[in-house]
Scaffold this motif. Sequence first.
Motif, PDB file in Angstrom:
ATOM      1  N   SER A 494      47.973  97.702  41.870  1.00  0.00           N
ATOM      2  CA  SER A 494      47.910  96.486  41.060  1.00  0.00           C
ATOM      3  C   SER A 494      47.967  95.239  41.934  1.00  0.00           C
ATOM      4  CB  SER A 494      49.073  96.460  40.050  1.00  0.00           C
ATOM      5  OG  SER A 494      48.893  97.440  39.058  1.00  0.00           O
ATOM      6  N   ILE A 495      48.553  95.363  43.119  1.00  0.00           N
ATOM      7  CA  ILE A 495      48.560  94.276  44.101  1.00  0.00           C
ATOM      8  C   ILE A 495      47.225  94.234  44.838  1.00  0.00           C
ATOM      9  CG2 ILE A 495      49.587  93.464  46.262  1.00  0.00           C
ATOM     10  CD1 ILE A 495      51.558  92.980  44.136  1.00  0.00           C
ATOM     11  N   GLN A 498      43.647  92.620  43.555  1.00  0.00           N
ATOM     12  CA  GLN A 498      43.261  91.213  43.677  1.00  0.00           C
ATOM     13  C   GLN A 498      42.474  90.937  44.957  1.00  0.00           C
ATOM     14  OE1 GLN A 498      44.468  90.092  40.791  1.00  0.00           O
ATOM     15  NE2 GLN A 498      45.616  92.012  40.731  1.00  0.00           N
ATOM     16  N   PHE A 499      42.798  91.705  46.006  1.00  0.00           N
ATOM     17  CA  PHE A 499      42.159  91.500  47.300  1.00  0.00           C
ATOM     18  C   PHE A 499      40.887  92.322  47.451  1.00  0.00           C
ATOM     19  CE2 PHE A 499      46.641  90.670  47.679  1.00  0.00           C
ATOM     20  CZ  PHE A 499      46.717  89.506  48.449  1.00  0.00           C
ATOM     21  N   GLY A 529      46.331  93.558  37.137  1.00  0.00           N
ATOM     22  CA  GLY A 529      46.679  93.010  38.444  1.00  0.00           C
ATOM     23  C   GLY A 529      47.968  92.203  38.423  1.00  0.00           C
ATOM     24  N   ILE A 530      48.643  92.167  39.564  1.00  0.00           N
ATOM     25  CA  ILE A 530      49.812  91.315  39.744  1.00  0.00           C
ATOM     26  C   ILE A 530      49.717  90.638  41.110  1.00  0.00           C
ATOM     27  CG2 ILE A 530      51.400  92.570  38.230  1.00  0.00           C
ATOM     28  CD1 ILE A 530      52.417  94.119  40.606  1.00  0.00           C
ATOM     29  N   ASP A 531      50.404  89.495  41.270  1.00  0.00           N
ATOM     30  CA  ASP A 531      50.345  88.812  42.562  1.00  0.00           C
ATOM     31  C   ASP A 531      51.423  89.364  43.493  1.00  0.00           C
ATOM     32  OD1 ASP A 531      52.829  87.477  42.224  1.00  0.00           O
ATOM     33  OD2 ASP A 531      51.851  85.877  41.089  1.00  0.00           O
ATOM     34  N   THR A 532      51.435  88.855  44.718  1.00  0.00           N
ATOM     35  CA  THR A 532      52.291  89.429  45.759  1.00  0.00           C
ATOM     36  C   THR A 532      53.700  88.845  45.772  1.00  0.00           C
ATOM     37  OG1 THR A 532      51.547  87.773  47.361  1.00  0.00           O
ATOM     38  CG2 THR A 532      50.276  89.818  47.228  1.00  0.00           C
ATOM     39  N   THR A 533      53.979  87.877  44.925  1.00  0.00           N
ATOM     40  CA  THR A 533      55.266  87.171  44.989  1.00  0.00           C
ATOM     41  C   THR A 533      56.481  88.095  45.002  1.00  0.00           C
ATOM     42  OG1 THR A 533      54.273  85.263  43.887  1.00  0.00           O
ATOM     43  CG2 THR A 533      56.676  85.385  43.893  1.00  0.00           C
TER      44      THR A 533
END
Length: 552
Positions: A494-495, A498-499, A529-533
Amino acid sequence: MPTVMINGAIRQYDKGTTFESIVKEYQPKYNYSIALVYFNGKMKELTKRLEKDGVLSFITTADSAGHNAYVRTAQMMLVKAVADILSEKGKEAHLKIEFSLGNACYCSLMGGIRATPDLAARLEERMRQMVEKNIPITKKTYPIDDAVELFKRQGMKDKEKLFHYRRSSTVNVYRMDGYSDYFYGYMLPATGYVRQFRLQAYQGGLLLVLPTIDHHDMVSEFIEQPSLFEQLMLSTRWGDLVNISTVGDLNEQICRGSISDMILVQEALQERRIGEIAQQIYDKGTVRFILVAGPSSSGKTTFSHRLAIQLKTFGLRPHIISMDDYFVSRERTPVDIDGNYDFDVLEALDLELFNDDMLDLLRGETIEMPHYDFKTGRRVYKGDFLKFEENDILVIEGIHGLNPRCTEHLPEENKFKIYISALTSLNIDEHNRIPSTDVRLLRRMVRDARTRSYSAQETIRSWKKVREGEENNIFPFQEDADALFNSVLIYELSIIKQFAEPLLLGVRSNEPEYYEAKRLIKFLDYFVGIDTTPVPGNSICREFVGGGIFPV
């Protein structure tokens, strides 16, 4: 009447002729079963029909796509057999396809049912009956709401959940003898194509043993890999701890806003495992060389740094080195059949120098550590001297670390071997597993783009050669390890999504890598998707997406 070019010859067939009918004419010329076709550059199932002129070529079970279609069809037959046999006693049972183990798929029976040799024999007999009946396998496209309702009627809650988060408006559903299911990938046209298989009870579950891609005319004996099996089952238990076994489960937690806690639990489980390995090393008392080996994009570098930190808590002084610094000079580097330098074979290393340096350290001598300059193809020395004191220990990263030839002159009591790989326990749903190779390919793609400015196309193009090198140089030695570590994090796709998606979308339709890129885009579409925070700076995931605290 469409005109078709096959193997350089022009043929004509009636419009609407199935590809399976055409294949039957040509099958005697091939040693392996034809499973799929390419028509005008697009992969097609044999149930598809000829509608226009084009160029036709064949995909056999000796090809990756054909082999996967064979495996997938055999799995569907097993799922159907379980439904047929266990329903005879009024038991509601579901089969979960857990993971690959050598030339077999390990499956568990849901509902607390343990597989016995007798049950395995009955299920195999049912599958043999399907083969003899040659039951057609058809595919129908449903609106997604209709497909979800169909799966709900069959008690497939995992598929209900999966397609609740899917952006596509339709779903392809396969049907066989009154049973409907969803499978990610192409299938064979009928059960009669799957003649080579064996089913056996194993560790409370079932092993579906199948031909390998290189020997599709026979089923080899299953070779046990107890250490690997233990790690795969451990990964499954880790998923159970956070109530995630399928992509639908993962997406549900993301959408509920509970992903941060799950990430921290996953990271804590990995840290605990690294601490356990450090404890093993310390308890042994004689270890001076820790050899960390594993396939491409398994996270060896980050693991080595995290292990070094854990070793420091025991009062040890770890030094991390790369076996790549012992590459031979460029003119001595072996080349592959295409004339390219092959850094993956053992002969690319100066084993004599490596062993001499390590033995000098054991004797208490001071050595100057080499550094390999990839631009010049030479080892250089930069005044990096090392002498073993009482608590010094080397963490040596390299793909050949488990090969006994690599360290043949070093005393066994001074070595500790660690095999690290990416063994995903997450399934798309209960009947569709996620190949570990896909996780590593996506990891490598994202890292290559970030650190080397490689395109997705370049990474995909080189992947076959990378995999061949792993099969020859890494996998045969994994069971010789003193410890195994699984680097996959249940949330990471899921991270990575995005890339990876923008890179994959950049592969043009006229390129040979386009269909693999398209397949991976479809695969990533399952994930929210989720961001890397929320991802910690020391996470193995950071080795690929960036933002980590270690020099990787």
